[in-house]
Motif scaffolding. Structure first.
Motif, short mmCIF file in Angstrom:
data_model
loop_
_atom_site.label_atom_id
_atom_site.label_comp_id
_atom_site.label_asym_id
_atom_site.label_seq_id
_atom_site.Cartn_x
_atom_site.Cartn_y
_atom_site.Cartn_z
N ARG A 175 0.82 -1.33 -0.07
CA ARG A 175 0.15 0.13 0.20
C ARG A 175 0.83 1.35 0.02
NH1 ARG A 175 -4.92 -1.28 4.24
NH2 ARG A 175 -6.07 -3.12 3.12
N TYR A 176 0.17 2.28 -0.87
CA TYR A 176 1.11 3.41 -0.84
C TYR A 176 0.14 4.62 -0.45
CZ TYR A 176 3.05 7.78 -2.83
OH TYR A 176 3.65 9.19 -2.72
N ARG A 177 0.68 5.15 0.89
CA ARG A 177 -0.22 5.99 1.69
C ARG A 177 0.37 7.52 1.47
NH1 ARG A 177 -0.84 8.59 6.64
NH2 ARG A 177 -3.10 8.67 7.32
N ASP A 178 -0.17 8.49 1.16
CA ASP A 178 0.44 9.78 0.98
C ASP A 178 -0.74 10.94 1.38
OD1 ASP A 178 2.11 12.23 0.31
OD2 ASP A 178 2.77 11.22 -1.80
N VAL A 179 -0.55 11.50 2.70
CA VAL A 179 -1.21 12.48 2.87
C VAL A 179 -1.14 13.92 2.17
CG1 VAL A 179 -2.05 14.22 4.66
CG2 VAL A 179 -1.27 11.78 4.99
N ARG A 180 0.00 14.42 1.68
CA ARG A 180 -0.09 15.58 0.94
C ARG A 180 0.27 15.47 -0.43
NH1 ARG A 180 4.13 19.66 3.88
NH2 ARG A 180 3.04 20.91 2.45
N LYS A 181 0.15 14.14 -1.03
CA LYS A 181 0.26 13.76 -2.58
C LYS A 181 1.38 14.35 -3.27
CE LYS A 181 -5.15 13.60 -2.34
NZ LYS A 181 -6.27 14.30 -2.86
N PHE A 182 2.34 14.40 -2.82
CA PHE A 182 3.53 14.79 -3.43
C PHE A 182 4.32 13.84 -4.15
CE2 PHE A 182 3.89 18.98 -0.49
CZ PHE A 182 2.87 19.70 -1.21
#
Length: 275
Positions: A108-115
């Motif tokens: 899983r790839y998780r990225d709060v700020r989506k950079f």
């Protein structure tokens, strides 16, 4: 942003779970810009049924080497996380991409700020990518003589030069500040003005701070987690980056100052790091 020690720690924690595994499914959520290249459909088609031969790293990038000779590059940027989970574990709204493995696990790839960005490169594209990044600071091929020539051959302010990934791979704000402080070199000095002894001392300190951070699984300021979801343990070992302005220098007691150098906040001891 995760730097060499954090990315390498993620790589080491992913390798036992991913090496030899086959990608059975590829899913990209509503936020599809996490896939930089190729388009999402081609990304999915080329990945399915590929076997991950090994997990590598180049600079700040995680690499998934595939049986097809393609290479997935993963740039975590500010808040990206890659972890191995059981599919029954609920995914929150910040999970943008996940891979199903043939053994039933998920990447899983998780990225709060989506950079962060994933790219799928052909063998030729990867060669170009690899050539665009500077030498790895922990590799023995980067000798003191070579590093000295690299620094003295450029007329650039030292701190931004160390952060330039085309110059040197994997060093970011944390470890540049730490190495320059420990080497007693002011970050505003021009690289071409450093003596050979200063260049050698700087390389030595870069290697020490990176190796120490690796030993302690990276530095977690807020978001960074390894591939098992665990934070790093290196924060308490930083000598200047984690200090507040006006805190006394560990060595001489002079108040620490903060300057903006190359648009990056930089902690300095004015006494130990004379300009």
């Amino acid at each position: 942003m995760p730097e060499l020690p954090e990315v390498e720690t993620v790589r080491r924690t992913l390798q036992p779970h991913l090496a030899g595994r086959t990608i059975a499914g590829v899913h990209v959520g509503e936020y599809q810009r996490c896939v930089a290249t190729p388009d999402v459909e081609e990304f999915r088609e080329r990945l399915i049924d590929s076997r991950i031969t090994r997990v590598g790293r180049r600079g700040k990038f995680i690499l998934l080497h595939l049986s097809t000779s393609d290479v997935v590059t993963i740039h975590l940027r500010m808040t990206g996380e890659v972890s191995i989970v059981d599919p029954v574990v609920p995914a929150d709204a910040h999970v943008h991409l996940w891979l199903d493995l043939e053994n039933g696990k998920q990447v899983r790839y998780r990225d709060v700020r989506k950079f962060g960005r994933w790219s799928l490169l052909t063998e030729n594209q990867y060669a170009i990518f690899d050539d665009s990044i500077g030498p790895e600071p922990l590799e023995p091929e980067l000798t003191a003589e070579k590093f000295t020539a690299m620094l003295q051959g450029r007329k650039r302010i030292l701190k931004p030069l160390l952060l330039d990934q085309q110059f040197l791979a994997g060093v970011g704000n944390i470890y540049a500040d730490e190495a320059l402080y420990r080497a007693g070199i002011h970050p505003r000095r021009h690289s071409c003005d450093l003596s050979a002894n200063e260049c050698e001392r700087l390389l030595h300190e870069i290697r020490l701070v990176l190796s120490s951070a690796l030993e302690h699984r990276g530095t977690t300021l807020r978001d960074y987690r390894d591939g098992n979801g665990e934070p790093g343990e290196n924060l308490s070992r930083l000598q200047i980056y984690s200090r507040s302005v006006d805190d006394p220098c560990h060595r001489c007691g002079t108040p620490i100052v903060r300057e903006l150098i190359g648009q990056r906040g930089t902690k300095i001891c004015p006494t130990c790091q004379p300009i």
